[in-house]
Structure formats: structure tokens, C-alpha cells
Design a protein around this motif. Structure first.
Motif, PDB file in Angstrom:
ATOM      1  N   UNK A 298       0.869  -1.179   0.000  1.00 45.19           N
ATOM      2  CA  UNK A 298       0.000   0.000   0.000  1.00 45.19           C
ATOM      3  C   UNK A 298       0.905   1.227   0.000  1.00 45.19           C
ATOM      4  N   UNK A 299       0.937   1.905  -1.117  1.00 40.07           N
ATOM      5  CA  UNK A 299       1.870   3.015  -1.307  1.00 40.07           C
ATOM      6  C   UNK A 299       1.227   4.345  -0.972  1.00 40.07           C
ATOM      7  N   UNK A 300       1.911   5.137  -0.150  1.00 39.64           N
ATOM      8  CA  UNK A 300       1.488   6.495   0.218  1.00 39.64           C
ATOM      9  C   UNK A 300       0.163   6.493   0.969  1.00 39.64           C
ATOM     10  N   UNK A 301       0.145   5.815   2.112  1.00 38.60           N
ATOM     11  CA  UNK A 301      -1.045   5.846   2.970  1.00 38.60           C
ATOM     12  C   UNK A 301      -0.921   7.009   3.945  1.00 38.60           C
ATOM     13  N   UNK A 302      -2.053   7.622   4.274  1.00 39.18           N
ATOM     14  CA  UNK A 302      -2.006   8.757   5.202  1.00 39.18           C
ATOM     15  C   UNK A 302      -3.196   8.781   6.158  1.00 39.18           C
ATOM     16  N   UNK A 303      -4.008   7.715   6.155  1.00 34.10           N
ATOM     17  CA  UNK A 303      -5.199   7.698   6.993  1.00 34.10           C
ATOM     18  C   UNK A 303      -5.456   6.274   7.462  1.00 34.10           C
ATOM     19  N   UNK A 304      -5.814   6.141   8.734  1.00 35.01           N
ATOM     20  CA  UNK A 304      -6.044   4.813   9.306  1.00 35.01           C
ATOM     21  C   UNK A 304      -7.190   4.082   8.612  1.00 35.01           C
ATOM     22  N   UNK A 305      -8.134   4.835   8.043  1.00 35.52           N
ATOM     23  CA  UNK A 305      -9.248   4.199   7.337  1.00 35.52           C
ATOM     24  C   UNK A 305      -8.765   3.388   6.138  1.00 35.52           C
ATOM     25  N   UNK A 306      -7.728   3.863   5.485  1.00 33.11           N
ATOM     26  CA  UNK A 306      -7.176   3.140   4.336  1.00 33.11           C
ATOM     27  C   UNK A 306      -6.614   1.788   4.776  1.00 33.11           C
ATOM     28  N   UNK A 307      -5.864   1.789   5.866  1.00 26.95           N
ATOM     29  CA  UNK A 307      -5.276   0.551   6.364  1.00 26.95           C
ATOM     30  C   UNK A 307      -6.354  -0.406   6.842  1.00 26.95           C
ATOM     31  N   UNK A 308      -7.365   0.124   7.528  1.00 27.20           N
ATOM     32  CA  UNK A 308      -8.443  -0.725   8.049  1.00 27.20           C
ATOM     33  C   UNK A 308      -9.264  -1.347   6.930  1.00 27.20           C
ATOM     34  N   UNK A 309      -9.379  -0.657   5.799  1.00 30.07           N
ATOM     35  CA  UNK A 309     -10.183  -1.164   4.691  1.00 30.07           C
ATOM     36  C   UNK A 309      -9.426  -2.154   3.818  1.00 30.07           C
ATOM     37  N   UNK A 310      -8.097  -2.039   3.775  1.00 31.90           N
ATOM     38  CA  UNK A 310      -7.317  -2.830   2.829  1.00 31.90           C
ATOM     39  C   UNK A 310      -6.423  -3.880   3.479  1.00 31.90           C
ATOM     40  N   UNK A 311      -6.002  -3.632   4.701  1.00 27.47           N
ATOM     41  CA  UNK A 311      -5.124  -4.587   5.390  1.00 27.47           C
ATOM     42  C   UNK A 311      -5.285  -4.401   6.893  1.00 27.47           C
ATOM     43  N   UNK A 312      -6.497  -4.674   7.381  1.00 28.56           N
ATOM     44  CA  UNK A 312      -6.824  -4.353   8.765  1.00 28.56           C
ATOM     45  C   UNK A 312      -6.037  -5.114   9.799  1.00 28.56           C
ATOM     46  N   UNK A 313      -5.866  -6.424   9.599  1.00 31.49           N
ATOM     47  CA  UNK A 313      -5.172  -7.251  10.586  1.00 31.49           C
ATOM     48  C   UNK A 313      -4.355  -8.319   9.878  1.00 31.49           C
ATOM     49  N   UNK A 314      -3.367  -8.843  10.581  1.00 26.74           N
ATOM     50  CA  UNK A 314      -2.527  -9.899  10.009  1.00 26.74           C
ATOM     51  C   UNK A 314      -3.340 -11.153   9.683  1.00 26.74           C
ATOM     52  N   UNK A 315      -4.360 -11.430  10.496  1.00 25.21           N
ATOM     53  CA  UNK A 315      -5.120 -12.670  10.310  1.00 25.21           C
ATOM     54  C   UNK A 315      -6.007 -12.627   9.062  1.00 25.21           C
ATOM     55  N   UNK A 316      -6.081 -11.498   8.382  1.00 21.92           N
ATOM     56  CA  UNK A 316      -6.812 -11.428   7.119  1.00 21.92           C
ATOM     57  C   UNK A 316      -6.113 -12.230   6.024  1.00 21.92           C
TER      58      UNK A 316
END
Length: 796
Positions: A298-316
């Protein structure tokens, strides 16, 4: 990633076929369809160079391809060249990550694997020719078995054109996982790739690992992420590089699009997977990828919503998966649960790397231009190892002569390059107002200044400085080196340009001024609506200025005024606006006056002033916290400070003529630092000391100071007591009330004759320095050796 160990890929697809079976029908249509899609395909009749031996040319083409498509037709196995091709293809599949897909054209896969029918007959003929136990034939059989076992396309009946469209579509999807374009010129990337791969721990498939690449804009985070992605992506079942996540996810629809792309690329779907909302997409990512070993960037992230939507947890994701984030915001990574040791800080290029990258962009091999070394060094100094700047400036200066280099450098010193500036400004645009103002103050005024001093100044100007600095550091906009605030020169120039753009033609309409001519212009003009909030003037050489006594009162918005290395030829006191928070003018011959009404001044620094009269008391200065009158030669006594209840620091160091400290100082409950060192004439000091929060009391070299005050109550703040070189004869018994005291420094106290035994009751004392106390005959005896508070291990 450029590496000599990897083959250069020229072709997208290598087609292996038996010409007599398919050349004039199926093959030509497949080749044409691939060509129309822009897929560069090797077919021997099209690409074979005249005069080359067919064997080496074909083997080289296989090596230089991303993918091999083997068209198994009825007579394919009858050709020894075809069998040699398939053997080499399968060899490169293992050794060089060559993608291989079979097309079973009017034959069954089991015919190829077993082999059967015509394939069996063909191999029998080869055995009769080369021998039944021929190693060559055994190698061919194994290659046919391995290739025939791969997933591919079975074409028996039906319209060839439909089959070809389906094949081309899937080839296009698979080629989407081919290496990303990294950069035109790669410098210094290999060592960084090695370090990041070690952090990724690729040998382990036991768990899922998330790693962050952190650094300022233009530092090369994306370049490094792409290089690593290219280097390792084929080790995973699926991979996806989502570029420009910040820009692509401006709204919920953008996040949905990214989720669809992520799922489609990793699952290699022929049709786009429909995602109707971020929540639905989140569940799909979690459910569909939980058993897959994937590589996701995930290149150039700046908001926690982006991470939660695309790679929220390791167990995904399945075990062995690796998730890489690039960001300018370190705290974002920490908030997502990434450990500090899994954050890779991308550093600027070193001097040699920077010079190499600039040269690759600025000096083409066919050019004969010679540029002076000092001009090249100036560009390198301007870029300070920032790859983006080196690339942009190098490309701009390419082919230009020395006069153009000189002109460009002059312009860059005043106005930043727009391409570079736009990238750097992204970090600024994402800040809240408090952090923006702190950043602009540092950019315009305080780069390279002592960090603790700047914290006091900006906190005094009503900024939330602790969280502000932390955020700016996390966003890679500033750094603290050796207790000084630093930032990249281009980031500083970007900050200055933001202020200049407030109004380029009229300095009175800008919020901050730092250039002598701008300040002089504003002070000498008729300012009806002055926007200036801060002035920090520090010319490299002493400047003369003559300003009217009421010049600053027109600046009703002024909050910060620091003037150094400037002499005002106007002798009278200057009147300042009552809204001012911090004032500093070393060497002035007057104490400033203020507009009527309550004063908001927090810091007053008049060190090295030559005034002879101090105000008797500071009225209306309820918010004053910091007073500095160090190195003032003429004043005899300190003023009454009873009207400054919030005073925290009073610096009277080297106040050469100071005889008396006003008794009001003894009662300041918020006073933390009292520095009287070097006040050689000081002899009158308050008889008692009640400042509960006093942490540092420095009376070193107050050569006439004889009597230390009593401490009637426990004071829990004072940790250091400096009395070196004083005329003190003894310490009071009440010294035991300094319960937090860690060090007493009495070096060179020639008149000291005794110490009270109560020093043994100081529970935290660690150091008692008594060097050159020539009249101290004996050390006090223990009065109560059973005292449980007695401090052992005292350093004397």
C-alpha cells in the motif's frame, strides 16, 4: 531493481509450437491478437535474426521472456527442437521464475503427460535414434510430464477466435504481475533492498508480517517499495501493488475501487469483483485472502481508514504473507499496531550516491558540456540527498550551460521548484492548524536553534508545542539532532514559500517576517491593516535600524518579536502591543513599554542590555513566565516581581553590578530556575526560601554571597544547588528540607568552615563537591547513625 543476477526481460511472451500444425492458422491469429494488445511476443518466424543458429537464438529468447506459452499440438513431440524448447522452458520455470502456461490444441493433457498415442509414438522414435536410456529423451519425457500437469487451456472444438480471446485476456491478467517500472536511473537501491528484505524475514512462513517504509516526500519510499516488490513478488501466491492510496481514496468510492483492484489482482479474476461498499469490501478481503500467501504493498497511505479497509489485521491473510506500507506519517504505522523495529526509515542518499544520481540526469554521455565543480556542488547542497530533487534539477539542467546553472541556482534560493514543492507540500497540507503554524515558525525562523528554547517560545505563543513537534517529527517534516531543530533545506524553502504566497507584493500582509528589508519596509510604512503576527530578525552582520517609538503598536496582531544583531539608533523606549507574547532584543538600552490594558507577555529576554533603571515592579504581567536579564552590567537590584505569579525562570547570570535580589523572589511557587551565577557583587538575598517548585538554584561565583537562606518548609523541587566560589561560611540546619536535592556544589568556597550534620538527612543526595574548601577542617559527625533516611554512597 537493477541487478546483474537477473536476466533482462525483453519479451512478454515466448510461443513454443510445431509449425506444420499451427503456424498458418491458430498461431497467426493468436500472435495477431497478442500484438493488438501491445504484448510483445516472440515467434521464431518473426524474430529470428538472419544467420543465427536456431538453437542458441531460441534459448536466448526463452531466457529473455516473462512468460512461455506452449502449444501442444498433435505432432509437437515429433520435433526434437520442440522437445528441447519445452525442456529449457521448464528448466527456466524453476531457475528464473518463468511463467509457463500450456495450450492443449486438439490433444488431451494426459496424452502429453503419460505420453500416449502420437506423443508415445514420437518418443519411441526418439529413443530408437538416441538410445532407449538416453538422458536427453528422459529429460524430454520429464519436461512433457511437468508441463502437461500445469493448468492451461484445452482447445478441442469450437471457434478458435473465442478460444484466442479467452487466452489473450488471461495472459493480460497474468502479465499484470510483471515487474513494475521503478525509475529511469537507480542509484543506491541495492543495499536498501537487502536491508528491507532482511526486515521482511522472507524465509519464515509461520506468520504474517507488516512492515512500514517511512520518510519525507521525495526521499524514495515508493522507489524502494517497487524495487522490493519486483524482487520478491514471485515468491507469493498472489501479489498486488496499490499505488497512490492517499490520492486514490479521497472518498469512500475510492476505497471501494482499491478493494476491487486488490481482490481482482490477487485472485486473478477474469471479471472485476463487484464491491458495493467499504464494509462489504473489507469482509471480502478478509474472507477471500485468509488462506493465501500474498504480497501486498500500500503506497502512500495517510489515513487509518485506508489501512483498516485494505489490510486491517494480520489474520486477514495466509501465513507467510508480507504487507508493506509506505507513508510520511510514522504514527499512522504505530497506530496500526506495527512495532517500531518493523518501521524502516528511508534515508537520503549519501554524497557519492547523490553525485551519481545527479550526473545520470544532468550529464548525458553524448554531451561535451563541462560545468564548474562549484556549480555542481551547489546543486548537490541544495538537494541534500533528496532523490526527487536530484532527478528534477538534474533533468532541468541537462544540456544547459554554466550561465543557466547560475541563474537557476539564484532562482532556487528564493523560489522553490514547483514540481519538488508540490510533492513536499502534501505533508504540510495534511496537518492541523496548530501543527501548520509550528511548522511555519520553524521554517521561517528557528531551523538549527536549540529545541528546548524553541519549545518555550512557541508554547509561550499559545501553541500546543509538545504534540505539535511530535507530529511534525512523525510526518518527517522536522527532526531533532543534538538538541537542535533541523529540517531539509527544501522543506524549509517550501515553508517560507507558503508564507510568501500570502502576499508576494506587500510584506505587511504576510503573517511572518524574517528579512531585514521586509521588516524595515513594514515599520516605515503606514500600516492600516497589518497582518504580521511574528517577526524574527537575525541578520548575519550587525545592522542599524531607526524606528519610531510607536512603530510596533500598529501591529495589533503581533505575538512574537525577536530581534538579534540589530542596533536601534532611536534611544527612547519602544512601545509594544499588549497582545505580544514573546519579546527578545539583546543589547537594548531601554525596557519596552506596552499599550494599555492587561499584558499577555510570557517571555521577556533583554540579555546584555545597557539600561540603568529597571521598573520598580512588573504590573499587569500576570502571564509572564520567563525573564532573562543576563549579562546586564549596570543594574544594582532586581525589581519587585510579586505581580508575576506565573514566573518559572529568572536568569540573572553575570549581572555584574547586582547587589540585591528583591525578597519577592522567595515566594514564587512556580519558579523552577533561578540563575544568579557570576553575580560577583551580590550580597543581599532573601532570608528565607519558600519557592516550592524551584528545581535549579545557581549562585556559582557570587563571590560576596555569604549567607544561604533558611528553608522553613520542605521543598520538593530543588535538585541542584550551585554555590561554587561564593563567600558562604556555612549552610543552615534547615538544608534538610531540600528533600529532593541530589547535588551540592561548594568547590572553591574558601570561607566555608563547617557543614551541618543535617546533610545526612537528605534522602536523595548523591554528590557533595568540596574541592578547594581550604578552611573546612572537619566533616560533621553523624548525630543519628540509625536514621533510616541516611543516604549511603555519597560522592565527596
Amino acid at each position: 531493481m537493477a541487478s546483474s543476477s537477473k536476466p533482462k526481460r525483453i519479451y512478454h511472451v515466448f510461443l513454443s509450437f510445431r509449425g506444420t500444425d499451427v503456424r498458418n492458422n491458430f498461431l497467426v491469429h493468436l500472435y495477431t491478437a497478442l500484438d493488438m494488445k501491445g504484448i510483445y511476443t516472440y515467434v521464431d518466424s518473426e524474430e529470428l535474426r538472419k544467420g543465427e543458429k536456431i538453437g542458441p537464438a531460441l534459448m536466448k529468447a526463452i531466457k529473455e521472456s516473462h512468460m512461455a506459452v506452449i502449444i501442444f499440438s498433435e505432432d509437437y513431440a515429433s520435433s526434437s527442437w520442440c522437445l528441447e524448447e519445452v525442456a529449457k522452458i521448464m528448466e527456466y520455470k524453476e531457475e528464473r521464475d518463468l511463467m509457463v502456461f500450456p495450450v492443449f490444441y486438439k490433444v488431451e493433457p494426459r496424452e502429453v503427460r503419460t505420453p500416449r498415442e502420437r506423443y508415445r509414438d514420437a518418443l519411441v522414435k526418439h529413443e530408437s535414434k538416441f538410445g532407449e536410456n538416453s538422458e536427453k529423451v528422459k529429460r524430454w519425457k520429464k519436461a512433457l510430464f511437468d508441463a502437461g500437469s500445469l493448468s492451461g487451456w484445452c482447445l478441442k472444438d469450437g471457434d478458435d477466435s473465442e478460444h484466442i480471446q479467452r487466452i489473450v485476456k488471461e495472459i493480460t491478467i497474468h502479465l499484470g504481475r510483471t515487474p513494475l517500472h521503478v525509475a529511469k536511473h537507480l542509484v543506491g537501491i541495492d543495499s536498501r533492498v537487502v536491508k528491507l528484505k532482511l526486515m521482511l524475514n522472507l524465509e519464515s512462513n509461520d506468520d504474517v508480517l507488516m512492515v512500514g517504509l517511512w520518510g519525507q516526500g521525495g526521499i524514495g519510499k515508493t522507489t524502494l517499495a517497487k524495487a522490493v516488490y519486483n524482487d520478491i513478488s514471485r515468491e507469493f501466491e498472489g501479489s498486488c501493488f496499490l499505488a497512490n492510496v492517499r490520492e486514490a481514496s479521497q472518498d469512500c468510492k475510492g476505497l471501494v475501487t482499491l478493494q476491487e483492484k486488490l481482490l481482482s489482482e490477487i485472485l486473478l479474476r477474469k471479471q472485476k469483483l463487484e464491491v458495493y461498499s467499504v464494509d462489504v469490501g473489507t469482509n471480502l478481503v478478509r474472507e477471500r485472502l485468509c488462506c493465501k500467501k500474498i504480497l501486498l504493498t500500500l503506497d502512500d497511505v495517510d489515513d487509518l481508514r485506508q489501512l483498516n479497509a485494505l489490510a486491517g489485521e494480520c489474520k486477514w491473510f495466509g501465513n507467510g504473507s508480507r504487507i508493506i506500507f509506505t507513508t510520511r506519517d510514522k504514527h499512522l504505522l504505530i497506530s496500526h499496531g506495527i512495532n517500531q523495529d518493523q518501521v524502516y526509515e528511508v534515508q537520503a542518499l549519501d554524497d557519492n550516491e547523490a553525485h551519481e544520481l545527479l550526473s545520470k540526469h544532468a550529464f548525458l554521455t553524448h554531451q561535451n558540456l563541462e560545468i564548474r565543480i562549484d556549480l555542481v556542488k551547489s546543486v548537490l547542497n541544495h538537494a541534500k540527498g533528496l532523490p526527487l530533487a536530484l532527478e528534477v534539477l538534474g533533468s532541468f539542467l541537462c544540456g544547459r550551460r554554466e550561465h543557466a546553472w547560475e541563474s537557476a541556482l539564484n532562482k532556487l534560493s528564493r523560489i522553490p521548484n514547483k514540481t519538488i514543492n508540490d510533492v513536499l507540500k502534501i505533508s504540510y497540507d495534511g496537518l492541523e492548524e496548530n501543527e501548520k503554524e509550528i511548522f511555519l515558525h520553524i521554517s521561517c525562523f528557528f531551523k538549527g536553534w536549540d529545541s528546548e528554547y524553541i519549545k518555550k517560545v512557541l508554547k509561550g505563543c499559545n501553541f500546543e508545542i509538545a504534540i505539535g513537534l511530535e507530529i511534525l517529527i512523525e510526518r518527517s517534516l522536522i527532526r531533532i539532532e543534538y538538541d537542535r531543530l533541523q529540517m531539509h533545506d527544501l522543506i524549509q524553502l517550501m515553508g517560507m514559500d507558503i508564507v510568501n504566497q500570502e502576499c508576494r507584493d506587500d510584506s505587511s500582509r504576510r503573517s511572518k517576517l524574517w528579512l531585514y528589508d521586509d521588516v524595515l519596509d513594514v515599520l516605515s510604512s503606514d500600516m492600516e491593516d497589518c497582518a504580521v503576527k511574528a517577526i524574527v530578525l537575525k541578520p548575519p552582520e550587525l545592522k542599524e535600524i531607526c524606528i519610531d517609538a510607536n512603530a510596533f503598536t500598529k501591529m495589533r496582531r503581533l505575538r512574537l518579536l525577536i530581534v538579534r544583531n540589530v542596533h536601534n539608533s532611536f534611544e527612547g523606549p519602544i512601545c509594544l502591543p499588549s497582545e505580544l507574547r514573546w519579546f527578545e532584543w539583546p543589547g537594548a538600552s531601554w525596557i519596552p513599554e506596552f499599550s494599555s490594558g492587561p499584558k499577555k507577555l510570557v517571555g521577556l529576554d533583554m540579555n546584555e542590555c545597557s539600561m540603568t533603571v529597571m521598573p520598580k515592579q512588573f504590573k499587569d504581567f500576570q502571564q509572564l513566565k520567563y525573564l532573562n536579564f543576563s549579562k546586564c552590567e549596570s543594574l544594582i537590584r532586581t525589581p519587585d516581581l510579586s505581580c508575576t505569579p506565573n514566573l518559572e525562570e529568572l536568569n540573572l547570570e553575570n549581572y555584574k553590578s547586582l547587589v540585591e535580589v528583591h525578597h519577592s523572589i522567595a515566594y514564587h511557587d512556580k519558579l523552577h530556575v533561578l540563575n544568579l551565577s557570576g553575580c560577583s557583587q551580590l550580597c543581599v538575598f532573601p532570608k528565607v526560601l519558600k519557592s516550592k517548585n524551584l528545581g535549579v538554584l545557581d549562585l556559582d561565583n557570587c563571590t560576596k554571597f555569604e549567607r544561604f537562606p533558611d528553608i522553613p518548609h520542605k521543598l520538593e523541587g530543588l535538585k541542584e544547588l550551585g554555590l561554587e566560589g561564593t563567600a558562604i561560611k556555612e549552610l543552615p540546619v534547615s538544608i534538610e528540607n531540600l528533600v529532593s536535592l541530589e547535588g551540592i556544589y561548594l568547590r572553591n568556597c574558601k570561607n566555608l568552615v563547617s557543614l551541618p550534620s543535617s546533610i545526612y538527612k537528605l534522602p536523595n543526595i548523591e554528590s557533595l563537591v568540596l574541592d578547594d574548601c581550604t578552611n573546612l577542617i572537619r566533616f560533621p559527625k553523624y548525630e543519628d547513625s540509625t536514621n533510616p533516611h541516611l543516604k549511603f554512597g555519597l560522592q565527596i
